[in-house]
Scaffold this motif. Structure first.
Motif, PDB file in Angstrom:
ATOM      1  N   TYR A   1     -84.801   9.602  -1.698  1.00 17.29           N
ATOM      2  CA  TYR A   1     -84.497  11.009  -1.268  1.00 17.29           C
ATOM      3  C   TYR A   1     -85.552  11.956  -1.154  1.00 17.29           C
ATOM      4  O   TYR A   1     -85.243  13.098  -0.477  1.00 17.29           O
ATOM      5  N   ALA A   2     -86.754  11.461  -1.566  1.00 22.50           N
ATOM      6  CA  ALA A   2     -87.748  12.365  -1.254  1.00 22.50           C
ATOM      7  C   ALA A   2     -88.524  12.294   0.236  1.00 22.50           C
ATOM      8  O   ALA A   2     -88.899  11.030   0.582  1.00 22.50           O
ATOM      9  N   SER A   3     -89.160  13.772   0.592  1.00 18.24           N
ATOM     10  CA  SER A   3     -89.879  13.608   1.756  1.00 18.24           C
ATOM     11  C   SER A   3     -90.095  15.082   1.921  1.00 18.24           C
ATOM     12  O   SER A   3     -89.629  15.691   1.205  1.00 18.24           O
ATOM     13  N   ASP A   4     -91.188  15.266   2.860  1.00 14.27           N
ATOM     14  CA  ASP A   4     -91.353  16.684   3.245  1.00 14.27           C
ATOM     15  C   ASP A   4     -90.274  17.345   3.568  1.00 14.27           C
ATOM     16  O   ASP A   4     -90.112  18.680   3.423  1.00 14.27           O
ATOM     17  N   THR A   5     -89.066  16.671   4.042  1.00 16.97           N
ATOM     18  CA  THR A   5     -87.965  17.344   4.615  1.00 16.97           C
ATOM     19  C   THR A   5     -86.762  17.145   3.426  1.00 16.97           C
ATOM     20  O   THR A   5     -85.636  17.148   3.972  1.00 16.97           O
ATOM     21  N   GLY A   6     -87.291  16.687   2.456  1.00 19.90           N
ATOM     22  CA  GLY A   6     -86.054  16.432   1.406  1.00 19.90           C
ATOM     23  C   GLY A   6     -85.465  17.443   0.703  1.00 19.90           C
ATOM     24  O   GLY A   6     -85.679  18.493   1.166  1.00 19.90           O
ATOM     25  N   PRO A   7     -84.904  17.208  -0.576  1.00 22.59           N
ATOM     26  CA  PRO A   7     -84.436  18.228  -1.269  1.00 22.59           C
ATOM     27  C   PRO A   7     -85.443  19.418  -1.909  1.00 22.59           C
ATOM     28  O   PRO A   7     -86.517  18.917  -2.284  1.00 22.59           O
ATOM     29  N   SER A   8     -84.815  20.564  -1.486  1.00 22.47           N
ATOM     30  CA  SER A   8     -85.316  21.652  -2.154  1.00 22.47           C
ATOM     31  C   SER A   8     -84.901  21.962  -3.727  1.00 22.47           C
ATOM     32  O   SER A   8     -83.901  21.452  -3.945  1.00 22.47           O
ATOM     33  N   LEU A   9     -86.117  22.503  -4.376  1.00 24.44           N
ATOM     34  CA  LEU A   9     -85.752  22.673  -5.728  1.00 24.44           C
ATOM     35  C   LEU A   9     -85.757  24.378  -6.087  1.00 24.44           C
ATOM     36  O   LEU A   9     -86.746  24.798  -5.568  1.00 24.44           O
ATOM     37  N   TYR A  10     -84.842  24.833  -6.496  1.00 26.83           N
ATOM     38  CA  TYR A  10     -84.702  26.189  -6.769  1.00 26.83           C
ATOM     39  C   TYR A  10     -83.640  26.619  -8.284  1.00 26.83           C
ATOM     40  O   TYR A  10     -83.173  25.502  -8.626  1.00 26.83           O
ATOM     41  N   GLY A  11     -83.839  27.779  -8.539  1.00 22.87           N
ATOM     42  CA  GLY A  11     -82.821  27.990  -9.672  1.00 22.87           C
ATOM     43  C   GLY A  11     -82.958  29.010 -10.603  1.00 22.87           C
ATOM     44  O   GLY A  11     -84.159  29.748 -10.404  1.00 22.87           O
ATOM     45  N   HIS A  12     -82.537  28.947 -11.851  1.00 20.49           N
ATOM     46  CA  HIS A  12     -82.717  30.046 -12.774  1.00 20.49           C
ATOM     47  C   HIS A  12     -83.857  29.457 -13.706  1.00 20.49           C
ATOM     48  O   HIS A  12     -83.503  29.125 -14.904  1.00 20.49           O
ATOM     49  N   PHE A  13     -84.933  29.520 -13.268  1.00 18.42           N
ATOM     50  CA  PHE A  13     -86.128  28.877 -14.229  1.00 18.42           C
ATOM     51  C   PHE A  13     -86.336  29.546 -15.444  1.00 18.42           C
ATOM     52  O   PHE A  13     -86.726  28.893 -16.335  1.00 18.42           O
ATOM     53  N   GLY A  14     -86.170  30.860 -15.409  1.00 23.16           N
ATOM     54  CA  GLY A  14     -86.234  31.557 -16.736  1.00 23.16           C
ATOM     55  C   GLY A  14     -85.403  30.839 -17.958  1.00 23.16           C
ATOM     56  O   GLY A  14     -85.489  31.232 -19.270  1.00 23.16           O
ATOM     57  N   GLN A  15     -84.294  30.025 -17.455  1.00 24.96           N
ATOM     58  CA  GLN A  15     -83.316  29.558 -18.443  1.00 24.96           C
ATOM     59  C   GLN A  15     -83.365  28.146 -18.252  1.00 24.96           C
ATOM     60  O   GLN A  15     -82.486  27.351 -18.791  1.00 24.96           O
TER      61      GLN A  15
END
Length: 1021
Positions: A438-452
């Motif tokens: 699933y990984a590549s430069d065009t693969g899944p982005s990661l984001y979210g509520h990092f403080g928690q």
């Protein structure tokens, strides 16, 4: 009290095959106030949520009050029918889709019943939308704290069901931390308020010896039996949302039964009301964006930031930014990002601006010269802050469908770990992506509520093949093992539903999962409350909306080519990801979609609802309630109130273009049987041809006289098959005739442009074209114009007469080709016609090079005078204006150039958050649409125009918008085109519309006399 025998866990799925659906529907209609819908279209519209799953509901009940919901539960109980309570339907784990009677609270049960500002509490019904609640609370200085990214359309009932959080949970916690009490009803009809329970209150409940007492008694026994295991197995992290909140029953949480029921996903009770705890609004905010080399290093910095107590701490990676750039989302905000490939968005809030800034600077000072120091962008402009938050909130839509990329899906979009282990988790998760391909430069982005420690992502699962689905299952199991190993939670705010319910033993162990089953049996021993979710769950690869057996009847012979969907109508219909942005109750930020939902509150009349019906129309699973393919009357009825405003093309995060889908559907629906079309399709669709004849014969005054005479006007609308509305008046001389008589003028120092004589400007409002010609010549352009009859085919497109539309459009492109080959620009004045050249033409003929040139070389008047006329300074007006931006301009061209041009002219222009005017081309004239058309205009537009000062101009570039303002009660205000407004500042004013209208007076007098004679004769019969 003695020992209480706990019930055996619920472990089975109920069967519904013997349910008498017809009798159930009849009983509900007889005994429930509200709307009871068991029709095929409604069942299709509610067949899925924002998840990977699909289950057809038995029917839908829209209760008018909480008491009606209680009555509906009672009827369902008598028939043994399952129940599912649903809010905004945006759940990502499948908890809002089931073969059950769906209770939709979002249309009527929307009241803020009471507010106690001193106690900082309020009581709400479950269907109220979060943004609307906080709008009504604004005068108190209080708000409800948790705010998910879907805050503009999520309901409080849905938030309670999911235990929602959002970015603001950094300050205010999860929903469970902000609930004082709940009023609930169980499947067996037991109704009560619940909350924290002291020993004295428990004894009082016990004394009654009723069903509520039995429930509390069993809950106390359940707590005592599993207390030690709860303390041992429940992760001590900010975002543990998976599983039931058995920890709320512990003494340290005061035996909080309301807390227990929060996050139970409609599997235990139906929530009727909620008493919420409110927090003070902190009015001043400062946003700091920190740039890091990668997302894991950004996560490593989180523990060093937390001691500074930000109110929000979000993370996004460069892939999310890239995806939004590809889709041209939030372009101005993206320019504000610092250097880096991953970013932390750290927000501070306080009562004063200085204090918020001091907090931010203290954090930056603490990070200075440490391994967590970052490149910094410091923002304290509220408008820029809002834009950057849109970058974060648009994550789901931005990553769903990208040209040339595999589609991405939810499933593992919501995991959470302790913030201290977030960097470690992201590194291991990235390795897991690599292992599964699933990984590549065009693969899944990661984001979210990092403080928690909460991570959002969408993964390019292959949910179309058996191998792909099997790989999806293996990944989910391995990811669950990883999070359990790190002491995390499978869900950080979206809930378990079906995506993660099957995996809960990995996180909690068999004993706690057994306790979940026993808790379910306390409230719902027959497993009739949202069965198959959380407890005794369906498999995570069961009931898939797609899946290896999904074989839609992908239609061939399409007119639109759907270039962004590989030429597939099935993929276009599958574009909706269910986030429900189309279910806005208020417009904001210049958004338009979805006007029909805004005035009806009907799921079927939202963009999402219509997309669901189109998806079901293709019958990919063989059990769709929507039959007959293109001939489907259910789909036609759902599309009937689509205004074809194109707002969804831009506002929908997945870029669903329902106007195009509607035109394609109507073309095939009536193919080979034109006699079934409403008459208005011919009278409105063929309007340009009729207008050409009227113009060439110079018969405008005669037609006006006939269509506006008393009695004759009503006869004309009946004959045309349209609503009883005022028929627009033709000009005595068309724009083309005026231009031929006048001829081109000006120096032409900048070159030659072609002014497109659209039907509406040419034959109804030529004074606008005249003003535009003067402006363009003043700017140094030489203006040319086609002399013969030409048309962009807009009205044929909007009525779904696509074969004819393509022929007309192809002829037009041939007419314009010589000018285009020379690199000449085409200037459009009517936004809807300009949008055809910029969008529809390419989607009909994506391989035609001249069509591509037409798309690239068509500009608006404002774009010509700003982007293509360097150094040009418009006439100085020093005026005020309010602007009704045409829907198609909003969706296709945008309004930035207009804003810049108006600013350069000294016009203080306010863009109205009014959405669609409601006329929308032919829509407002079609039979049965008048009330919706008026309701759209009355939401914001007409009240705002009536209240505007007399010296404030009303800008409305769209012919529809001006017509709506002219006909409806706008306080006597008429809309002006941008060209009119600016040309008023030029010297040498030419003929005005006022003088033309006076020229019509004799003809209108004759018509009035004729109408009076006709009326008298009719009365004497």
């Amino acid at each position: 009290m003695g020992t209480v025998q706990l019930p055996d866990p619920v472990v089975h799925h109920p069967a519904h095959e013997d349910l008498d659906v017809g009798a159930l529907a009849a009983a509900l209609r007889e005994r429930v106030r509200g709307e009871v819908r068991f029709d095929r279209g409604t069942r299709a519209a509610y067949s899925t949520d924002a998840s990977n799953f699909r289950q057809l509901p038995i029917g839908v009940v829209v209760p008018r009050t909480p008491d009606d919901a209680v009555a509906a539960v009672g009827v369902a109980r008598e028939f043994g029918a399952p129940i599912l309570s649903r809010g905004g339907g945006t759940s990502l784990a499948g908890q809002c889709t089931n073969t059950a009677v769906v209770l939709d609270f979002s249309k009527y049960c929307t009241e803020l019943e009471s507010v106690d500002a001193e106690a900082r509490t309020c009581v709400v019904q479950p269907g109220i939308v979060l943004d609307e609640l906080n709008r009504q609370l604004a005068d108190t200085g209080l708000r409800f704290g948790p705010e998910p990214a879907t805050h503009m359309n999520c309901t409080l009932g849905g938030m309670i069901g999911n235990n929602s959080c959002g970015a603001t949970a950094q300050r205010t916690g999860k929903v469970v931390d902000n609930i004082r009490r709940l009023e609930v009803v169980t499947y067996d009809g037991t109704r009560f308020w619940c909350g924290e329970t002291t020993d004295e209150e428990y004894a009082e409940i016990e004394r009654h010896g009723d069903k509520r007492a039995a429930i509390y008694r069993q809950l106390r026994q359940l707590r005592d039996t599993y207390a030690d295991e709860i303390r041992r197995r429940y992760p001590d992290i900010p975002r543990r949302v998976s599983g039931y909140n058995l920890d709320s029953l512990l003494p340290e949480h005061d035996f909080d039964v309301a807390g227990l029921l929060v996050g139970s996903e409609s599997t235990l009770v139906t929530v009727l009301r909620a008493e919420l705890e409110l927090v003070p609004v902190l009015p001043e905010r400062t946003l700091v964006v920190l740039g890091y080399p990668d997302i894991a290093k950004a996560a490593d910095a989180v523990p060093s930031i937390l001691p500074h107590e930000p109110v929000a701490l979000e993370g996004v990676d460069h892939k999310l930014i890239r995806d939004q750039q590809i889709k041209a989302m939030n372009p101005q905000a993206l320019q504000e990002m610092p250097e880096g490939r991953a970013f932390l968005m750290v927000q501070f809030a306080a009562k004063t601006h200085d204090e918020a800034e001091r907090q931010a600077h203290r954090m930056l000072d603490a990070l200075h010269d440490t391994e967590h120091e970052a490149d910094v962008a410091f923002l304290d402009d509220p408008e820029r802050e809002h834009e950057l938050w849109q970058v974060r909130e648009a994550g789901l839509g931005a990553t769903a469908h990208l040209p040339g990329r595999r589609d991405t899906f939810e499933g593992w979009e919501d995991s959470a770990v302790a913030p201290e282990r977030l960097g470690e988790y992201l590194r291991k998760l990235s390795k897991l992506y690599e292992e599964f391909g699933y990984a590549s430069d065009t693969g899944p982005s990661l984001y979210g509520h990092f403080g928690q420690g909460c991570v959002h992502t969408r993964i390019p699962f292959d949910l179309y093949s058996a191998d792909g689905v099997a790989t999806y299952r293996r990944f989910m199991e391995r990811a669950a093992d990883l999070v359990a190993e790190l002491g995390g939670s499978f869900s950080g705010e979206h809930g378990d539903g079906q995506s993660r319910g099957e995996l809960l033993p990995k996180m909690f162990g068999e004993d706690i999962v057994t306790a979940f089953g026993r808790l379910k049996a306390v409230f719902d021993p027959g497993n009739r409350m949202n069965p198959g979710k959380v407890v005794a769950p369906a498999r995570l690869d069961e009931h898939l909306r797609l899946g290896a057996d999904w074989t839609p009847a992908d239609p061939q012979g399409l007119h639109f080519r759907f270039p962004d969907d590989g030429g597939s109508f099935a993929q276009a219909a599958n574009r909706c990801v269910g986030v429900g942005r189309c279910r806005q109750h208020t417009t904001s930020g210049g958004q338009v979609m979805c006007p029909s939902y805004q005035v009806t509150g009907e799921e079927e009349h939202s963009t999402r609802g219509r997309a669901r019906l189109l998806f079901e129309m293709l019958d990919g699973h063989g059990d769709s309630p929507v039959g007959d393919g293109w001939r489907s009357t259910d789909v036609r009825e759902a599309l009937d109130l689509c205004l074809a405003c194109k707002g969804c093309k831009t506002d929908c995060p997945a870029n669903v273009d329902m106007a195009t889908y509607k035109a394609e559907f109507l073309s095939h629906h009536y193919e080979g049987r034109p006699w079934r079309r409403p008459r208005s399709d011919f009278t409105m669709g063929w309007l340009p041809a009729f207008a050409q004849v009227v113009g060439r014969l110079r018969a405008g005054r005669v037609v006006n006289a006939l269509t506006h005479a008393p009695g004759l006007s009503r006869l004309a609308t009946r004959a045309a098959g349209v609503e009883d509305r005022e028929i627009p008046m033709f000009a005595g001389e068309t724009l083309q005739q005026w231009f031929a008589r006048r001829g081109p003028a000006g120096t032409g120092a900048r070159g030659t442009v072609l002014l497109w004589p659209d039907t509406f400007t040419n034959t109804f409002h030529p004074h606008i074209g005249q003003a535009a010609v003067r402006l363009m010549e003043d700017a140094g352009w030489r203006v040319t114009m086609p002399a013969g009859p030409v048309c962009c085919a807009l009205t044929w497109i909007s009525t779904g007469q696509l074969k004819l539309a393509k022929n007309i459009l192809a002829r037009t492109v041939r007419e314009l080709a010589p000018h285009l080959h020379e690199g000449g620009l085409v200037v459009g004045l009517e936004p809807s016609c300009t949008a055809v050249f910029r969008s529809d033409a390419f989607e009909l003929f994506p391989g035609d090079q001249d069509v591509r040139r037409l798309r690239a070389q068509t500009v608006t008047l404002a774009e010509l005078l700003t982007e293509h006329s360097p150094g040009y300074r418009p006439p100085r007006l020093d005026a005020k204006a309010i602007a009704q931006v045409h829907c198609h301009q909003h969706a296709v061209m945008g309004w930035d150039a207009d804003r810049k041009l108006l600013q350069a002219a000294g016009v203080d222009a306010e863009r109205l958050d009014s959405g669609c005017c409601g006329l929308a081309g032919n829509f407002g004239f079609e039979k049965g649409h008048l009330e919706v058309s008026k309701a759209c205009a009355e939401r914001v537009l007409l009240p705002r125009v009536r209240s505007a000062p007399a010296d404030t101009a009303v800008l409305a570039d769209g012919f529809s918008c001006r017509t709506q303002l002219h006909e409806l009660d706008s306080g006597g205000r008429e809309g002006k085109h941008l060209a009119e407004l600016l040309a008023a500042g030029l010297e040498r004013p030419e003929e005005t519309p006022r003088r033309r209208r006076r020229a019509l007076a004799p003809a209108l007098a004759v018509a009035a006399a004729a109408g009076l004679v006709w009326a008298r004769r009719r009365a004497g019969r």
